[in-house]
Write a protein that holds these residues in place. Structure first.
Motif, PDB file in Angstrom:
ATOM      1  N   SER A   1       0.833  -1.202   0.000  1.00  0.00           N
ATOM      2  CA  SER A   1       0.000   0.000   0.000  1.00  0.00           C
ATOM      3  C   SER A   1       0.871   1.256   0.000  1.00  0.00           C
ATOM      4  CB  SER A   1      -0.943  -0.001   1.199  1.00  0.00           C
ATOM      5  OG  SER A   1      -0.186  -0.137   2.381  1.00  0.00           O
ATOM      6  N   GLU A   2       2.021   1.199   0.669  1.00  0.00           N
ATOM      7  CA  GLU A   2       2.920   2.363   0.709  1.00  0.00           C
ATOM      8  C   GLU A   2       3.971   2.329  -0.397  1.00  0.00           C
ATOM      9  OE1 GLU A   2       3.849   3.467   5.156  1.00  0.00           O
ATOM     10  OE2 GLU A   2       3.737   1.300   4.956  1.00  0.00           O
ATOM     11  N   GLY A   3       4.092   1.184  -1.074  1.00  0.00           N
ATOM     12  CA  GLY A   3       5.078   1.061  -2.144  1.00  0.00           C
ATOM     13  C   GLY A   3       6.506   1.007  -1.639  1.00  0.00           C
ATOM     14  N   ILE A   4       6.695   0.426  -0.456  1.00  0.00           N
ATOM     15  CA  ILE A   4       8.060   0.390   0.096  1.00  0.00           C
ATOM     16  C   ILE A   4       8.519  -1.041   0.431  1.00  0.00           C
ATOM     17  CG2 ILE A   4       7.869   2.716   1.090  1.00  0.00           C
ATOM     18  CD1 ILE A   4       7.518   1.489   3.822  1.00  0.00           C
ATOM     19  N   VAL A   5       9.844  -1.201   0.418  1.00  0.00           N
ATOM     20  CA  VAL A   5      10.468  -2.403   0.966  1.00  0.00           C
ATOM     21  C   VAL A   5      10.802  -2.052   2.412  1.00  0.00           C
ATOM     22  CG1 VAL A   5      12.338  -4.071   0.749  1.00  0.00           C
ATOM     23  CG2 VAL A   5      11.475  -2.891  -1.299  1.00  0.00           C
ATOM     24  N   VAL A   6      10.235  -2.800   3.346  1.00  0.00           N
ATOM     25  CA  VAL A   6      10.316  -2.426   4.761  1.00  0.00           C
ATOM     26  C   VAL A   6      11.603  -2.944   5.395  1.00  0.00           C
ATOM     27  CG1 VAL A   6       9.128  -2.547   6.995  1.00  0.00           C
ATOM     28  CG2 VAL A   6       7.797  -2.582   4.880  1.00  0.00           C
TER      29      VAL A   6
ATOM     30  N   ILE B   1      16.964  -0.103   6.233  1.00  0.00           N
ATOM     31  CA  ILE B   1      16.158   1.109   6.091  1.00  0.00           C
ATOM     32  C   ILE B   1      14.952   0.827   5.184  1.00  0.00           C
ATOM     33  CG2 ILE B   1      18.003   2.806   6.450  1.00  0.00           C
ATOM     34  CD1 ILE B   1      17.991   2.979   3.263  1.00  0.00           C
ATOM     35  N   ASP B   2      13.920   1.679   5.304  1.00  0.00           N
ATOM     36  CA  ASP B   2      12.786   1.584   4.378  1.00  0.00           C
ATOM     37  C   ASP B   2      13.236   2.077   2.999  1.00  0.00           C
ATOM     38  OD1 ASP B   2      11.056   0.663   6.283  1.00  0.00           O
ATOM     39  OD2 ASP B   2      10.141   2.611   6.677  1.00  0.00           O
ATOM     40  N   VAL B   3      12.971   1.277   1.966  1.00  0.00           N
ATOM     41  CA  VAL B   3      13.310   1.705   0.597  1.00  0.00           C
ATOM     42  C   VAL B   3      12.014   2.081  -0.114  1.00  0.00           C
ATOM     43  CG1 VAL B   3      14.331   1.025  -1.609  1.00  0.00           C
ATOM     44  CG2 VAL B   3      15.334   0.200   0.530  1.00  0.00           C
ATOM     45  N   LYS B   4      11.913   3.369  -0.447  1.00  0.00           N
ATOM     46  CA  LYS B   4      10.659   3.870  -1.052  1.00  0.00           C
ATOM     47  C   LYS B   4      10.684   3.608  -2.546  1.00  0.00           C
ATOM     48  CE  LYS B   4      10.185   7.295   2.537  1.00  0.00           C
ATOM     49  NZ  LYS B   4      10.359   8.681   2.946  1.00  0.00           N
ATOM     50  N   LEU B   5      10.449   2.343  -2.886  1.00  0.00           N
ATOM     51  CA  LEU B   5      10.638   1.886  -4.261  1.00  0.00           C
ATOM     52  C   LEU B   5       9.702   2.587  -5.249  1.00  0.00           C
ATOM     53  CD1 LEU B   5      12.301  -0.118  -5.899  1.00  0.00           C
ATOM     54  CD2 LEU B   5      10.609  -1.858  -5.400  1.00  0.00           C
TER      55      LEU B   5
ATOM     56  N   GLU C   1       8.131   5.424  -5.013  1.00  0.00           N
ATOM     57  CA  GLU C   1       8.478   6.844  -5.144  1.00  0.00           C
ATOM     58  C   GLU C   1       9.710   7.012  -6.033  1.00  0.00           C
ATOM     59  OE1 GLU C   1       8.350   9.008  -1.307  1.00  0.00           O
ATOM     60  OE2 GLU C   1      10.206   9.960  -2.020  1.00  0.00           O
ATOM     61  N   MET C   2      10.718   6.142  -5.827  1.00  0.00           N
ATOM     62  CA  MET C   2      11.949   6.216  -6.625  1.00  0.00           C
ATOM     63  C   MET C   2      11.655   6.017  -8.107  1.00  0.00           C
ATOM     64  SD  MET C   2      14.257   3.943  -4.063  1.00  0.00           S
ATOM     65  CE  MET C   2      15.716   3.698  -5.027  1.00  0.00           C
ATOM     66  N   VAL C   3      10.776   5.039  -8.401  1.00  0.00           N
ATOM     67  CA  VAL C   3      10.469   4.745  -9.797  1.00  0.00           C
ATOM     68  C   VAL C   3       9.637   5.871 -10.407  1.00  0.00           C
ATOM     69  CG1 VAL C   3       9.259   3.166 -11.350  1.00  0.00           C
ATOM     70  CG2 VAL C   3      10.632   2.249  -9.485  1.00  0.00           C
ATOM     71  N   GLU C   4       8.653   6.339  -9.628  1.00  0.00           N
ATOM     72  CA  GLU C   4       7.745   7.355 -10.187  1.00  0.00           C
ATOM     73  C   GLU C   4       8.436   8.686 -10.456  1.00  0.00           C
ATOM     74  OE1 GLU C   4       4.346   7.136  -7.585  1.00  0.00           O
ATOM     75  OE2 GLU C   4       3.469   5.480  -8.736  1.00  0.00           O
ATOM     76  N   LYS C   5       9.579   8.920  -9.801  1.00  0.00           N
ATOM     77  CA  LYS C   5      10.351  10.142 -10.063  1.00  0.00           C
ATOM     78  C   LYS C   5      10.899  10.165 -11.485  1.00  0.00           C
ATOM     79  CE  LYS C   5      12.064  11.640  -5.625  1.00  0.00           C
ATOM     80  NZ  LYS C   5      13.084  11.404  -4.637  1.00  0.00           N
ATOM     81  N   ILE C   6      11.214   8.976 -12.009  1.00  0.00           N
ATOM     82  CA  ILE C   6      11.869   8.953 -13.323  1.00  0.00           C
ATOM     83  C   ILE C   6      11.100   8.205 -14.398  1.00  0.00           C
ATOM     84  CG2 ILE C   6      14.256   9.297 -12.546  1.00  0.00           C
ATOM     85  CD1 ILE C   6      14.585   6.306 -12.464  1.00  0.00           C
ATOM     86  N   HIS C   7       9.967   7.600 -14.009  1.00  0.00           N
ATOM     87  CA  HIS C   7       9.232   6.805 -14.999  1.00  0.00           C
ATOM     88  C   HIS C   7       7.740   7.122 -14.902  1.00  0.00           C
ATOM     89  CE1 HIS C   7       8.888   3.403 -17.754  1.00  0.00           C
ATOM     90  NE2 HIS C   7       7.785   3.099 -17.106  1.00  0.00           N
ATOM     91  N   ARG C   8       7.102   7.309 -16.060  1.00  0.00           N
ATOM     92  CA  ARG C   8       5.693   7.749 -16.037  1.00  0.00           C
ATOM     93  C   ARG C   8       4.689   6.607 -16.203  1.00  0.00           C
ATOM     94  NH1 ARG C   8       7.782  12.175 -19.146  1.00  0.00           N
ATOM     95  NH2 ARG C   8       7.182  11.117 -21.063  1.00  0.00           N
TER      96      ARG C   8
END
Ligand SMILES: [Zn+2]
Length: 255
Positions: free
Chosen positions: A28-33, A41-45, A47-54
């Motif tokens: 639901s949060e799109g993260i690797v916990v 650490i939490d990896v905000k996967l 968010e990372m992808v959406e920054k560079i991919h549409r």
């Protein structure tokens, strides 16, 4: 991040993208916990992808993706019920039951590596529990199993153990023998839980030592299990999770 490379190699920024990732996840949060393998650490996967991919983005636990890869492209094509097991650095699983992909509330269903296969074991799992299948029989677990049996640290890697066993070292042979019993118990428990037509096994350890890790334990199932299922080595090599993640972007399973 690999997407920049993908974009440079001609993949459109609007193309659908599927990612098979290690867990645990919060879908639901799109993260690797907080996983120890990524520095805790939490990896905000997402968010990372959406920054560079549409394009549309799907993320899935690698074993959940892998079982879907087996269902769509692999040995499970004709099965309504299939379990994928990875024997690798860790042990994990994914399951399709009655054609439904089991995902779980956060994307962490089918955590079979934490099945207890030895209640007397002193070996602690990364999760804190004792006697877990992954703690004893994964690539990182086998040297700990050996140290526990012989009360001293003998080998650093599972590869050293298999090399020593094939050279006839009696201690290494004992470790491989115990692993076979534990794998048989693990496979049997998984089959009892999910009642699949087929279990497909992948992961580096299974692919490099299929006889010891899969074929031998498969012959010992009747000692531990009640239900029956075929056990096969994947024909997709290391690609089942990737193929499954790709398939999930095109075709969402029934839920
Ligand atoms: Zn565990």
């Amino acid at each position: 991040m690999g997407f920049r490379f993908l974009h440079r190699s001609g993949v459109s920024k609007n193309a659908p993208v599927g990612v098979a990732t290690i867990g645990p996840l919060s879908l639901s949060e799109g993260i690797v916990v907080k996983t120890p393998n990524l520095g805790g650490i939490d990896v905000k996967l997402r968010e990372m992808v959406e920054k560079i991919h549409r394009g549309p983005f799907v993320m899935m636990n690698d074993c959940t993706a892998a079982v879907w890869g087996e269902k769509i492209y692999g040995l499970g094509r004709r099965c309504r019920n299939i379990v994928y097991i990875t024997l690798s650095t860790g042990i994990g699983g994914g399951a399709v039951v009655d054609n439904h992909l089991l995902v779980g509330k956060d994307g962490n269903a089918v955590e079979i590596g934490h099945i207890v296969v030895d209640t007397f074991s002193r070996v602690k799992c990364g999760c804190g529990g004792r006697g877990h299948w992954e703690a004893l029989c994964s690539g990182t677990g086998l040297p700990k199993l050996a140290a526990d049996i012989f009360d001293k640290k003998i080998w650093k890697t599972s590869r050293e153990i298999f090399d020593a066993a094939s050279a006839g070292n009696p201690q290494a042979l004992e470790v491989v023998k115990r692993m076979a019993f534990f794998n048989a118990a693990g496979f049997a428990s998984v089959i009892n839980c999910y009642d699949p037509e087929m279990v497909v096994v992948g992961g580096g350890l299974a692919l490099s030592h299929p006889k010891e890790t899969v074929s031998k334990p498969a012959q010992m199932l009747r000692q531990y299990g009640t239900l029956k299922a075929k056990i096969k080595i994947t024909q997709l090599g290391a690609d089942a999770p990737l193929l499954g993640a790709a398939a999930l972007t095109m075709h969402q399973p029934e839920s």
